[in-house]
Enzyme design. Structure first.
Site, PDB file in Angstrom:
ATOM      1  CG  ASP A 149      -6.752  -7.837   7.737  1.00  0.00           C
ATOM      2  OD1 ASP A 149      -5.737  -7.890   8.454  1.00  0.00           O
ATOM      3  OD2 ASP A 149      -6.981  -6.883   6.976  1.00  0.00           O
ATOM      4  CE  LYS A 176      -5.899  -3.484   6.213  1.00  0.00           C
ATOM      5  NZ  LYS A 176      -5.662  -4.910   6.013  1.00  0.00           N
ATOM      6  CE  LYS A 227      -4.080  -8.005  11.206  1.00  0.00           C
ATOM      7  NZ  LYS A 227      -2.663  -7.655  11.170  1.00  0.00           N
ATOM      8  CB  THR A 228      -3.524 -14.181   8.299  1.00  0.00           C
ATOM      9  OG1 THR A 228      -4.056 -12.916   7.916  1.00  0.00           O
ATOM     10  CG2 THR A 228      -4.008 -15.248   7.340  1.00  0.00           C
ATOM     11  NE  ARG A 260      -2.446  -1.613   3.369  1.00  0.00           N
ATOM     12  CZ  ARG A 260      -1.924  -0.980   4.398  1.00  0.00           C
ATOM     13  NH1 ARG A 260      -1.956   0.343   4.459  1.00  0.00           N
ATOM     14  NH2 ARG A 260      -1.373  -1.648   5.378  1.00  0.00           N
ATOM     15  NE  ARG A 316       0.085  -9.275   2.364  1.00  0.00           N
ATOM     16  CZ  ARG A 316      -0.337  -9.034   3.599  1.00  0.00           C
ATOM     17  NH1 ARG A 316      -1.331  -9.712   4.103  1.00  0.00           N
ATOM     18  NH2 ARG A 316       0.250  -8.116   4.327  1.00  0.00           N
ATOM     19  CG  HIS A 357      -6.027  -4.072  11.230  1.00  0.00           C
ATOM     20  ND1 HIS A 357      -4.692  -3.752  11.257  1.00  0.00           N
ATOM     21  CD2 HIS A 357      -6.181  -4.887  10.158  1.00  0.00           C
ATOM     22  CE1 HIS A 357      -4.066  -4.366  10.262  1.00  0.00           C
ATOM     23  NE2 HIS A 357      -4.947  -5.065   9.580  1.00  0.00           N
ATOM     24  CB  SER A 396       1.313  -5.360   8.258  1.00  0.00           C
ATOM     25  OG  SER A 396       1.393  -6.173   7.138  1.00  0.00           O
TER      26      SER A 396
HETATM   27  N1  LIG Z   1       5.788 -17.119  16.500  1.00  0.00           N
HETATM   28  C1  LIG Z   1       5.099 -16.706  15.433  1.00  0.00           C
HETATM   29  N2  LIG Z   1       3.802 -16.308  15.552  1.00  0.00           N
HETATM   30  C2  LIG Z   1       3.106 -15.875  14.492  1.00  0.00           C
HETATM   31  N3  LIG Z   1       3.621 -15.780  13.235  1.00  0.00           N
HETATM   32  C3  LIG Z   1       4.894 -16.180  13.042  1.00  0.00           C
HETATM   33  C4  LIG Z   1       5.691 -16.649  14.126  1.00  0.00           C
HETATM   34  N4  LIG Z   1       6.896 -16.942  13.633  1.00  0.00           N
HETATM   35  C5  LIG Z   1       6.868 -16.688  12.316  1.00  0.00           C
HETATM   36  N5  LIG Z   1       5.679 -16.223  11.920  1.00  0.00           N
HETATM   37  C6  LIG Z   1       5.326 -15.796  10.546  1.00  0.00           C
HETATM   38  O1  LIG Z   1       4.936 -14.422  10.596  1.00  0.00           O
HETATM   39  C7  LIG Z   1       3.969 -14.123   9.595  1.00  0.00           C
HETATM   40  C8  LIG Z   1       2.708 -13.528  10.206  1.00  0.00           C
HETATM   41  O2  LIG Z   1       1.928 -12.997   9.145  1.00  0.00           O
HETATM   42  P1  LIG Z   1       0.363 -12.861   9.079  1.00  0.00           P
HETATM   43  O3  LIG Z   1      -0.055 -13.068   7.663  1.00  0.00           O
HETATM   44  O4  LIG Z   1      -0.292 -13.723  10.091  1.00  0.00           O
HETATM   45  O5  LIG Z   1       0.246 -11.315   9.428  1.00  0.00           O
HETATM   46  P2  LIG Z   1      -1.029 -10.434   9.669  1.00  0.00           P
HETATM   47  O6  LIG Z   1      -0.989  -9.967  11.080  1.00  0.00           O
HETATM   48  O7  LIG Z   1      -2.226 -11.168   9.230  1.00  0.00           O
HETATM   49  O8  LIG Z   1      -0.711  -9.166   8.718  1.00  0.00           O
HETATM   50  P3  LIG Z   1      -1.601  -8.354   7.633  1.00  0.00           P
HETATM   51  O9  LIG Z   1      -2.520  -7.443   8.396  1.00  0.00           O
HETATM   52  O10 LIG Z   1      -0.596  -7.628   6.850  1.00  0.00           O
HETATM   53  O11 LIG Z   1      -2.346  -9.352   6.820  1.00  0.00           O
HETATM   54  C9  LIG Z   1       3.669 -15.411   8.884  1.00  0.00           C
HETATM   55  O12 LIG Z   1       4.455 -15.456   7.722  1.00  0.00           O
HETATM   56  C10 LIG Z   1       4.125 -16.484   9.911  1.00  0.00           C
HETATM   57  O13 LIG Z   1       4.515 -17.688   9.305  1.00  0.00           O
HETATM   58  O1  LIG Z   2      -3.566  -4.103   3.398  1.00  0.00           O
HETATM   59  C1  LIG Z   2      -2.600  -4.805   3.062  1.00  0.00           C
HETATM   60  O2  LIG Z   2      -1.869  -4.584   2.104  1.00  0.00           O
HETATM   61  C2  LIG Z   2      -2.278  -6.008   3.866  1.00  0.00           C
HETATM   62  C3  LIG Z   2      -2.813  -5.936   5.203  1.00  0.00           C
HETATM   63  O3  LIG Z   2      -3.695  -6.677   5.566  1.00  0.00           O
HETATM   64  C4  LIG Z   2      -2.277  -4.911   6.108  1.00  0.00           C
HETATM   65  O4  LIG Z   2      -1.303  -4.243   5.746  1.00  0.00           O
HETATM   66  O5  LIG Z   2      -2.817  -4.777   7.221  1.00  0.00           O
HETATM   67 CA   LIG Z   3      -3.558 -10.876   7.440  1.00  0.00          CA
HETATM   68 MN   LIG Z   4      -4.407  -6.269   7.620  1.00  0.00          MN
END
Ligand SMILES: Nc1ncnc2c1ncn2[C@@H]1O[C@H](COP(=O)(O)OP(=O)(O)OP(=O)(O)O)[C@@H](O)[C@H]1O
Ligand SMILES: O=C([O-])CC(=O)C(=O)O
Ligand SMILES: [Ca+2]
Ligand SMILES: [Mn+2]
Length: 649
Positions: free
Chosen positions: A368, A312, A353-354, A167, A433, A331, A349
């Protein structure tokens, strides 16, 4: 003399084998090759319902009339504000026009006394509308017309988002007008960079002109929010099949019946991201601009093809619309256990979360974006958007298996021949992604709603390595950390020392909030108190030292910690209070080595630990200065408590 007849039938007499075998069935029911091809495709509704609903269309309105209404509505959406009221539209792919019989429905654009001088070339041509295409149709469009589109070995659609692979928050603008001037959060720290109505219209016209100049545009009519009472209808007009499939996956997919009565959308996105904005336009500081006009209920995208801007941008909209209805927008990820215990996962990010909400032992409500209303939680979206970097089948099986036909895979690298994806390859970007419909996760909770949360888990990826893997928070501490919105990642890929970089993003989503952070915090406090939810801080980052000397906490340990929060076991544990941050650290967590629970045990250099802890505490204090002048909630008491819940040294 007549020639002997050649027998092709089986001889009835004796056990003689057939000389010339003919296994043809009844003849084909087509007179021409064109007709044959037309038989291949069965007529169906222009959408892909998620539950394969079979019920028939109501007969009150003919299909032709319905198509006409849809086209009229789209024509109005695409109207230029200065010349015509709407372009001439036809439905379907321009590439198929010659082959098909010309019985396409189209609406004439209707002038309101437009003088001939006002007519432009775009008024003389047709714009083809590809309306709510199915994933299969969008695959074909992408592969035929969009360079960089490929099918991977598991059936996903690999795409490239172009020059932007993330973004562009500095290029996101919101129209400041009489209403938004007082309602929104502006100024220092706010994500809302202002623009005026006139400039918005300039960019809108640029986007609409660009879209109208194309032979075809994609239109998606879909929903946001699984809470039926607060569902928002969105229309997305875009130039790429990639964008259309992304939104098909990420928004809630209407059934044919819902589409039939869709009517006027509540909000429209014009994604002209392939085309830049004009840098000579007032306010523009680059060729990228993402513009939101709440009064017009429109968003314009110029100069970036990163699809996350649409997702977003709509989330920002929800951060404005929902609080007006006393609903909190979050979020966060969200899942629910078999006993109906809901957990929220907040975090910036890359904090998990995911990853952590996608849990094989629980039902996924969403990964998310959520709403918390009087009735409980609801997912805003119809899909998930997972980070893919270093994705492994062993550690994240459900996400791995969701990458199949229908899934959009952005900016990944694959083997030229086998089309197998190399998830460790960062050649295009580190922010690779996958966007897939939520029902691709086997234990998705559909409809994606649940009761009031029992646990609120704040995730921080602490690359300094001083926050405990898990701590229990008081309500005031939960608010303090929610408003702070801390995470620390490792600075980019530059050469040299890679120091952790602290990021503070209010409400764990400052880039998307519209009102002052204390408004959301007050709502969260009120809801957590009312429904007796417990707050937790989970460090998914480093242990045993900062980035460089320590290691990232094992995902398996983090999962064990999360399990014991869900089960209620952790609430019963014994706790010790940490220095500086005053966090309650459990002494035992099942499945996790006890010595890692208090971070000071894991650092060999104790002085380095204390210095780093104080450094981080200082960064928290400095960041929170911006919030000390705001009252949170109805009375001052909570504000005082929150201020006292930060680091003390
Ligand atoms: N101890 C841990 N706990 C959680 N995630 C971990 C850990 N160690 C490594 N990771 C890695 O960290 C990343 C967490 O990314 P995730 O997609 O869950 O982020 P997100 O919070 O959903 O972000 P976004 O809002 O950008 O989607 C994953 O690639 C996961 O494999
Ligand atoms: O919006 C995006 O590009 C990915 C995301 O979930 C974040 O950054 O929270
Ligand atoms: Ca996510
Ligand atoms: Mn997000």
């Amino acid at each position: 003399m007549r020639l002997a007849k050649i027998h092709t039938e089986k001889k009835v007499d004796g056990d003689q084998t057939v000389v010339c075998h003919d296994d043809s069935g009844p003849p084909v029911k087509a007179q021409t090759i064109h007709e044959l091809h037309s038989l291949q495709k069965k007529k169906s509704a222009p959408t892909t319902p998620i539950n394969g609903s079979k019920s028939s269309f109501s007969t009150t309105i003919s299909e032709e009339e319905l198509q006409k209404q849809q086209l009229q509505s789209i024509s109005a959406s695409l109207a230029s504000l200065t010349r015509e009221t709407g372009p001439k539209l036809v439905k379907g792919d321009p590439a198929n026009r010659k082959a098909e019989n010309r019985k396409v429905t189209h609406v004439e654009h209707y002038h309101h006394d437009a003088p001939t001088l006002n007519i432009s070339d775009s008024a003389l041509k047709f714009t083809h509308v590809l309306y709510n295409l199915s994933p299969a149709e969008l695959y074909e469009q992408a592969i035929k017309y969009e360079k960089g589109s490929f099918i991977t070995s598991t059936g996903a659609l690999a795409t490239l988002s172009g020059a932007k692979t993330g973004r562009s928050p500095r290029d996101k603008r919101v129209v400041k007008d009489k209403t938004t001037e007082n309602a929104l959060w502006w100024g220092k720290g706010s994500p809302n960079i202002e623009m005026d109505e006139q400039t918005f219209l300039v960019n809108r016209e640029r986007a609409v002109d660009y879209l109208n100049s194309l032979d075809k545009v994609f239109v998606n009519d879909q929903f946001l929010n699984w809470d039926p009472k607060h569902r928002i209808k969105v229309r997305i007009v875009s130039a790429r099949a990639y964008h259309s499939l992304f939104m098909h996956n990420m928004c809630i997919r209407p059934t044919p019946e819902e589409l039939e009565s869709f009517g006027t959308p509540d909000f429209t996105i014009y994604n002209a991201g392939k085309f830049p904005c004009n840098r000579f336009t007032h306010y523009m500081t680059s060729s990228t601009s993402i513009d939101i006009n709440l009064d017009r209920k429109e968003m314009v995208i110029l100069g970036t093809q990163y699809a996350g801007e649409m997702k977003k941008g709509l989330f920002s909209l929800m951060h404005y619309l929902m609080p007006k209805r006393q609903i909190l927008s979050l979020h966060s990820g969200c899942n629910v256990g078999k006993d109906g215990d809901v957990a929220l996962f907040f975090g910036l990010s890359g904090t998990g979360k995911t990853t952590l909400s996608t849990d094989h032992n629980r039902y996924l409500i969403g990964d998310d974006e959520h709403c918390w209303s009087e009735n409980g939680v609801s997912n805003i979206e119809g899909g998930c958007y997972a980070k893919c970097i270093d994705l492994s089948r062993e550690k994240e099986p459900d996400i791995w298996n969701a990458i199949k036909f229908g899934t959009v895979l952005e900016n990944i690298v694959f083997d030229e021949h086998t089309r197998e994806v190399d998830y460790s390859d960062k050649s295009v970007t580190e922010n690779t992604r996958a966007a897939y419909p939520i029902e691709y996760i086997p234990n998705a909770q559909i409809p994606c709603v649940g009761p009031h949360p029992r646990n609120v888990i704040l995730l921080a990826c602490d690359a300094f390595g001083v926050l405990p893997p898990v701590s229990k928070l008081s309500l005031a501490q939960t608010m303090y950390h929610f408003i702070s919105g801390y995470t620390a990642l490792v600075a980019g890929t530059e050469e040299g020392v890679k120091e952790p970089q602290a990021t503070f993003s209010a409400c764990f989503g400052a880039a998307f909030i519209m009102l002052h952070p204390t408004k959301y915090a007050a709502m969260l406090a009120e809801k957590m108190q009312k429904h007796g939810a417990t707050g937790w801080l989970v460090n998914t980052g480093w242990s045993g030292g900062s980035y460089g000397s320590g290691n990232r906490l094992k995902l398996a340990y983090t999962r064990k910690i999360i399990d014991s929060i869900h089960s209620g076991e952790l609430l019963k544990a014994n706790y010790t209070k940490s220095e500086v941050f005053g966090l309650e650290i459990p002494t035992v967590v099942e499945g996790v080595p006890s010595e890692i629970l208090d971070p000071q045990n894991t650092w060999s250099d104790k002085k380095a630990y204390t210095d780093t802890l104080l450094k981080l505490g200082g960064l928290f204090k400095k960041n929170f200065k911006g919030f000390v002048d705001y009252q949170i909630g109805e009375d001052n008491q909570l504000t005082e408590e929150i201020l006292a819940a930060g680091p003390i040294f």
